[in-house]
Scaffold this motif. Structure first.
Motif: not given
Length: 208
Positions: A174-186
């Protein structure tokens, strides 16, 4: 790994969305890989200041690496951490050190968490001046941050560093957590350089 241009050395933060992704192993392996080729110091910062897991791992490393004497790592700048609950802040040079892993050029951090008093805690804070000073003295500074589910330490420094690398366990579906982490960093003003898929514990040696 090519990082955005900045004056002097580079700073890169490794982080995952959740625990168990292998971030610390990836950060250590990257440091060892670079240290085998660099002519300047490589700094490994463990942002889980209460645990010092990277320092403990190297101190007990079966390869027999020698942990050198403690060195001041304040670099004449305001620190990227603060102690909550103490009005009289301790000398940063006395509580936060780096140890060289001889005979390499790699240095690993160690925070004297046991010196904190009852009711005190340490937190990571933005300190761009500190990392600017670090860049003048090292080839690369690698920041090993706790997972986002455990801590916001990585996010606190996302804007201060040159790049953030997200670590994802290779079997994750599930890539959702990695995508959420990227959005949080940005959202914090950080630059996500890419994603590393982790597969195994640290195996790289100095000559890799």
């Amino acid at each position: 790994m090519r990082l955005p241009s900045s004056e002097g050395g580079r700073t890169v933060l490794f982080m995952s969305a959740r625990s168990g992704e292998g971030t610390s192993d990836v950060a250590a392996a990257f440091c060892e890989h670079v240290a085998g080729r660099s002519q300047r110091p490589i700094m490994l910062y463990d942002l889980d200041l209460a645990a010092n897991a990277q320092f403990e791992a190297y101190r007990n490393d079966p390869r027999g690496l020698k942990v050198g004497p403690a060195l001041d790592m304040t670099f004449g700048a305001d620190p990227f951490w603060r102690i909550v609950g103490r009005p009289d802040a301790p000398d940063p040079a006395a509580i936060y050190k780096a140890h060289r892993l001889e005979p390499s050029r790699l240095f690993v951090s160690r925070f004297a968490y046991d010196d904190l008093r009852s009711g005190e805690r340490v937190e990571v804070v933005s300190a761009p001046g500190y990392w600017a000073a670090v860049r003048q003295r090292v080839e690369i500074a690698v920041l090993d941050a706790p997972s986002l589910e455990r801590s916001r330490a990585g996010l606190a420094l996302a804007r201060d560093v040159d790049a953030v690398v997200l670590v994802v366990e290779a079997d994750a579906r599930n890539p959702a957590e990695a995508i959420a982490a990227r959005e949080a960093v940005e959202a914090r003003g950080g630059h996500v350089l890419g994603v590393v898929l982790s597969r195994a514990p640290r195996t790289l040696g100095w000559s890799d």
